[in-house]
Design a protein around this motif. Sequence first.
Motif, PDB file in Angstrom:
ATOM      1  N   LEU A  65       0.811  -1.209   0.000  1.00 55.67           N
ATOM      2  CA  LEU A  65       0.000   0.000   0.000  1.00 55.67           C
ATOM      3  C   LEU A  65       0.847   1.264   0.000  1.00 55.67           C
ATOM      4  O   LEU A  65       0.594   2.194  -0.763  1.00 55.67           O
ATOM      5  CB  LEU A  65      -0.933   0.013   1.216  1.00 55.67           C
ATOM      6  N   THR A  66       1.853   1.307   0.874  1.00 54.11           N
ATOM      7  CA  THR A  66       2.715   2.486   0.960  1.00 54.11           C
ATOM      8  C   THR A  66       4.139   2.187   0.513  1.00 54.11           C
ATOM      9  O   THR A  66       4.862   3.105   0.146  1.00 54.11           O
ATOM     10  CB  THR A  66       2.749   3.049   2.392  1.00 54.11           C
ATOM     11  N   ILE A  67       4.530   0.902   0.573  1.00 53.84           N
ATOM     12  CA  ILE A  67       5.896   0.548   0.190  1.00 53.84           C
ATOM     13  C   ILE A  67       5.942  -0.883  -0.338  1.00 53.84           C
ATOM     14  O   ILE A  67       5.251  -1.772   0.162  1.00 53.84           O
ATOM     15  CB  ILE A  67       6.885   0.712   1.373  1.00 53.84           C
ATOM     16  N   ILE A  68       6.738  -1.060  -1.363  1.00 54.28           N
ATOM     17  CA  ILE A  68       7.138  -2.398  -1.797  1.00 54.28           C
ATOM     18  C   ILE A  68       8.649  -2.395  -1.901  1.00 54.28           C
ATOM     19  O   ILE A  68       9.274  -1.381  -2.195  1.00 54.28           O
ATOM     20  CB  ILE A  68       6.502  -2.845  -3.136  1.00 54.28           C
ATOM     21  N   TYR A  69       9.204  -3.533  -1.612  1.00 55.87           N
ATOM     22  CA  TYR A  69      10.640  -3.722  -1.712  1.00 55.87           C
ATOM     23  C   TYR A  69      10.870  -4.900  -2.645  1.00 55.87           C
ATOM     24  O   TYR A  69      10.413  -6.005  -2.366  1.00 55.87           O
ATOM     25  CB  TYR A  69      11.242  -4.009  -0.324  1.00 55.87           C
ATOM     26  N   ILE A  70      11.507  -4.631  -3.772  1.00 52.58           N
ATOM     27  CA  ILE A  70      11.830  -5.698  -4.709  1.00 52.58           C
ATOM     28  C   ILE A  70      13.061  -6.401  -4.162  1.00 52.58           C
ATOM     29  O   ILE A  70      14.171  -5.868  -4.205  1.00 52.58           O
ATOM     30  CB  ILE A  70      12.042  -5.163  -6.132  1.00 52.58           C
ATOM     31  N   GLN A  71      12.829  -7.566  -3.601  1.00 50.96           N
ATOM     32  CA  GLN A  71      13.883  -8.315  -2.943  1.00 50.96           C
ATOM     33  C   GLN A  71      14.748  -9.065  -3.947  1.00 50.96           C
ATOM     34  O   GLN A  71      15.960  -9.026  -3.875  1.00 50.96           O
ATOM     35  CB  GLN A  71      13.280  -9.286  -1.920  1.00 50.96           C
ATOM     36  N   ASP A  72      14.123  -9.780  -4.862  1.00 46.90           N
ATOM     37  CA  ASP A  72      14.872 -10.589  -5.825  1.00 46.90           C
ATOM     38  C   ASP A  72      14.277 -10.403  -7.212  1.00 46.90           C
ATOM     39  O   ASP A  72      13.061 -10.369  -7.373  1.00 46.90           O
ATOM     40  CB  ASP A  72      14.765 -12.095  -5.498  1.00 46.90           C
ATOM     41  N   ILE A  73      15.151 -10.306  -8.185  1.00 51.25           N
ATOM     42  CA  ILE A  73      14.769 -10.418  -9.586  1.00 51.25           C
ATOM     43  C   ILE A  73      15.920 -11.135 -10.273  1.00 51.25           C
ATOM     44  O   ILE A  73      17.066 -10.672 -10.228  1.00 51.25           O
ATOM     45  CB  ILE A  73      14.419  -9.066 -10.245  1.00 51.25           C
ATOM     46  N   LEU A  74      15.625 -12.308 -10.831  1.00 47.67           N
ATOM     47  CA  LEU A  74      16.690 -13.105 -11.434  1.00 47.67           C
ATOM     48  C   LEU A  74      16.134 -13.941 -12.579  1.00 47.67           C
ATOM     49  O   LEU A  74      14.972 -14.316 -12.590  1.00 47.67           O
ATOM     50  CB  LEU A  74      17.380 -13.981 -10.394  1.00 47.67           C
ATOM     51  N   VAL A  75      17.014 -14.183 -13.551  1.00 47.51           N
ATOM     52  CA  VAL A  75      16.672 -14.943 -14.751  1.00 47.51           C
ATOM     53  C   VAL A  75      17.850 -15.876 -15.042  1.00 47.51           C
ATOM     54  O   VAL A  75      19.009 -15.461 -14.939  1.00 47.51           O
ATOM     55  CB  VAL A  75      16.415 -14.002 -15.953  1.00 47.51           C
ATOM     56  N   LEU A  76      17.533 -17.126 -15.391  1.00 50.48           N
ATOM     57  CA  LEU A  76      18.600 -18.061 -15.769  1.00 50.48           C
ATOM     58  C   LEU A  76      19.507 -17.423 -16.810  1.00 50.48           C
ATOM     59  O   LEU A  76      19.045 -16.713 -17.707  1.00 50.48           O
ATOM     60  CB  LEU A  76      18.007 -19.340 -16.374  1.00 50.48           C
ATOM     61  N   ASN A  77      20.804 -17.688 -16.710  1.00 47.70           N
ATOM     62  CA  ASN A  77      21.775 -17.090 -17.621  1.00 47.70           C
ATOM     63  C   ASN A  77      21.417 -17.287 -19.096  1.00 47.70           C
ATOM     64  O   ASN A  77      21.510 -16.359 -19.888  1.00 47.70           O
ATOM     65  CB  ASN A  77      23.176 -17.649 -17.343  1.00 47.70           C
ATOM     66  N   GLU A  78      20.997 -18.490 -19.464  1.00 46.03           N
ATOM     67  CA  GLU A  78      20.712 -18.759 -20.877  1.00 46.03           C
ATOM     68  C   GLU A  78      19.480 -18.018 -21.390  1.00 46.03           C
ATOM     69  O   GLU A  78      19.257 -17.940 -22.595  1.00 46.03           O
ATOM     70  CB  GLU A  78      20.573 -20.256 -21.137  1.00 46.03           C
ATOM     71  N   TYR A  79      18.679 -17.429 -20.492  1.00 50.41           N
ATOM     72  CA  TYR A  79      17.472 -16.692 -20.875  1.00 50.41           C
ATOM     73  C   TYR A  79      17.630 -15.183 -20.694  1.00 50.41           C
ATOM     74  O   TYR A  79      16.689 -14.430 -20.933  1.00 50.41           O
ATOM     75  CB  TYR A  79      16.272 -17.185 -20.063  1.00 50.41           C
TER      76      TYR A  79
END
Length: 136
Positions: A65-79
């Motif tokens: 509502l007031t805050i989000i924290y993007i903790q992880d964003i990851l993609v396999l190396n080949e993609y």
Amino acid sequence: MSITFNNNNDISREQLERLYNDVKWYAYTQDLEVLHQSISRSLEVISAWNGKELVGLIRVVGDGLTIIYIQDILVLNEYQNQGIATQLIQQILEKYKNVRQKVLLTEEAPDVRHFYEKNNFVSCDKGSLVAFAQFS
């Protein structure tokens, strides 16, 4: 290749281990139970799939509502470099567009900085904000 996106946070330990190890985030895979629980307890998890293969993931914590924290964003190396991470982050930003604070911490690297700036994030070292962190 047809990538599909899923908002279900029930992802197997084996799939998570493969993804996190592929991008060398070994600190997460030292305790797979904690990793699995952290995914299941997150505010939001969007995963990217090629058939039954987990190829990417974004995880958000916060109140939504007031805050989000993007903790992880990851993609396999080949993609990587196929727009999957951009699609993941855009889905989160659209869903939480009315949230005032959208925060993340990441490593400093030219490609990382470019990715987040391309997605309308501003580094705290370039604005009027200051960021603090405490690491155990």
